[in-house]
Design an enzyme around this catalytic site. Sequence first.
Site, PDB file in Angstrom:
ATOM      1  N   ASP A  85       0.857  -1.178   0.000  1.00 33.18           N
ATOM      2  CA  ASP A  85       0.000   0.000   0.000  1.00 33.18           C
ATOM      3  C   ASP A  85       0.900   1.237   0.000  1.00 33.18           C
ATOM      4  O   ASP A  85       2.013   1.193  -0.525  1.00 33.18           O
ATOM      5  CB  ASP A  85      -0.957  -0.020   1.195  1.00 33.18           C
ATOM      6  CG  ASP A  85      -2.285   0.673   0.890  1.00 33.18           C
ATOM      7  OD1 ASP A  85      -2.369   1.901   1.070  1.00 33.18           O
ATOM      8  OD2 ASP A  85      -3.233  -0.019   0.466  1.00 33.18           O
ATOM      9  N   ASP A 170      -5.847   5.121  -5.316  1.00 32.59           N
ATOM     10  CA  ASP A 170      -6.492   5.882  -4.257  1.00 32.59           C
ATOM     11  C   ASP A 170      -6.949   7.244  -4.788  1.00 32.59           C
ATOM     12  O   ASP A 170      -6.760   7.566  -5.958  1.00 32.59           O
ATOM     13  CB  ASP A 170      -5.518   6.037  -3.086  1.00 32.59           C
ATOM     14  CG  ASP A 170      -6.230   6.025  -1.742  1.00 32.59           C
ATOM     15  OD1 ASP A 170      -7.416   6.392  -1.687  1.00 32.59           O
ATOM     16  OD2 ASP A 170      -5.596   5.639  -0.739  1.00 32.59           O
ATOM     17  N   ASP A 227     -12.202   4.620   4.631  1.00 37.11           N
ATOM     18  CA  ASP A 227     -11.173   3.673   5.057  1.00 37.11           C
ATOM     19  C   ASP A 227     -11.602   2.977   6.342  1.00 37.11           C
ATOM     20  O   ASP A 227     -12.056   3.616   7.299  1.00 37.11           O
ATOM     21  CB  ASP A 227      -9.851   4.399   5.307  1.00 37.11           C
ATOM     22  CG  ASP A 227      -9.191   4.864   4.020  1.00 37.11           C
ATOM     23  OD1 ASP A 227      -9.683   4.508   2.932  1.00 37.11           O
ATOM     24  OD2 ASP A 227      -8.180   5.587   4.105  1.00 37.11           O
TER      25      ASP A 227
END
Length: 572
Positions: A85, A170, A227
Amino acid sequence: TPTHTRHSRPLPPLKMEGATALVLVFATIAAVHGLDNGLALRPPMGWCTWNAYHRRFNETMFYKAAEVMATNGMQAAGYEYINVDGGWWAGSDTGHVIRNSSGYPEYNKEKFPHGIEAMIQFVHSKGFKYGHYTDAGTHACNGDKPMSEGYEHQDAFQFAAWGADMVKVDACADTLPPEVLMTRWMKQLNNTRRPILFSNCHNGCQTKDGWQPWCAQLSNMWRSSRDIQPHWTDIMYNLDSLKGRGKFGQPGAWNDPDFLEVGIGDLTWDGSQLVADENRAHFSLWAITSSPLIAGIDFDKAQQSVVDILTNKDAIEINQNYCCGNAGDVLNVSAVVPTVSDLPWRPHPVLATCDAKSTRQQWTLNSSLVCSVKGNTCFNMQDCTSALVLWARSSSGCQDGTNELFSLNGAELTSLMKGAKPNNCVQATPAVGERLGLGVCKAWQGNTWTHTTSKQLQLTGTELCVDIDDTPPPPPPPPPGSVEVWAKPLPDNTAAVALFNRDNQNHTMQVEFADVPNLGCAASRAEKGLPCTCVVKNVWEGTTTTATGRVVAPDVRTHQAVLLRISKCTTE
């Protein structure tokens, strides 16, 4: 450069062992559904660094993850992606993303001292796929810049050259419309000629009632929520983002409520029943909604009990199979059966208009027992102080079993309970439907009785006699949102159901088979008036039973989800 084209083709069945294995029956995948890459025909499964490490990772975590997942049952269970990530780029947490003179990104050599390509090759050598990460905007969520906006070509081709099999994009600093950015990414990923699963994280999909139609056309999965955090309330918030949206998930394009928090934060395994229930509920609900199963456990700390949850064969089969145009959704929120308490409902004597022909109004008075001739039930007191009920003849109960003893003295029906005052008499307000109770003996209407020759107990001076109320009251509605039934149709007229208790007290829950999609029981009830008898497997208990009409789960604990697979429904 030509793009890859997803041709219409059959989806191969998910291989399962055992006679009860589900086989996915899926005829064709139309080219317009999902990113044109032939990927994510089932919800993706894997592991990512973020939930355990955030940006505090290095290559060791990936080597270890590949080694452990290849041997602890996760790979065999279907986990195939190992993902990075945020924080992989050179210049991480300095405010600057280092790119070469042509704009291609460079990886962080401190985190990947042996090279990111070597790490990805190792992941591939263990039979896994590798997932990469970027941001569609001008800078990353931590402020590092420049990120991918304006560099889509360089980033997509660099990720492909390194060997990426998935890219999560993202949305922390977009300056252009999401559809524009996602179209760019779709085209660039296709142009690499490498099959790369495209995960859209927050880039403009959500509408009031569903998702923008372009989301399923441009990406393989899209975030439905904010999130996730390792706290129960946050997990519930993300779950709620899926309500009413099961119809949008389909092979090649899936709703994504974010990574799994199983075994992390508030769900860190401590051996308690509550934590065990919350971990299983979290996994059950992601499974029954066809959500991607991307774990995030720290392999240095994870308990075997957590791995056992993540690799539960039946739960994963529910997740990976698809049928009938629905990826799983909330069915209803009114499935509570009243929890058994100290004073459960029982049939009880009430006043009704006298009817000499009704056996429901006929009573015998023998040996200090007032019993119905209709059945072996007698006047009784559940706690020696409440209204009268009807109970099977017995010497048990409060006050040494004397709570069922009464005597008709003259016109007064007196209680003979041990310790009761001499003037404790059966009485009722003189009106139809009123229950009988105990009160101070008084010679007034509502307090005196006549045992007639037709065996009726008639309230003196009225046309009212003692009858039986044996109709249970409807279950009280649970607090809003406290209990939920989730359901997912599965191939071959089977289905999965999760009876989920979000409340802070236990509830007995139920679901009617006729209300569960794809079992065929609604049509059976409508056409034949017959209930279905079905085979029911409790996933977490590993037990299989049969039930008729409905399945009832007694005493579902706080934050527990009873996950069921229902099959072989018949009316014979």
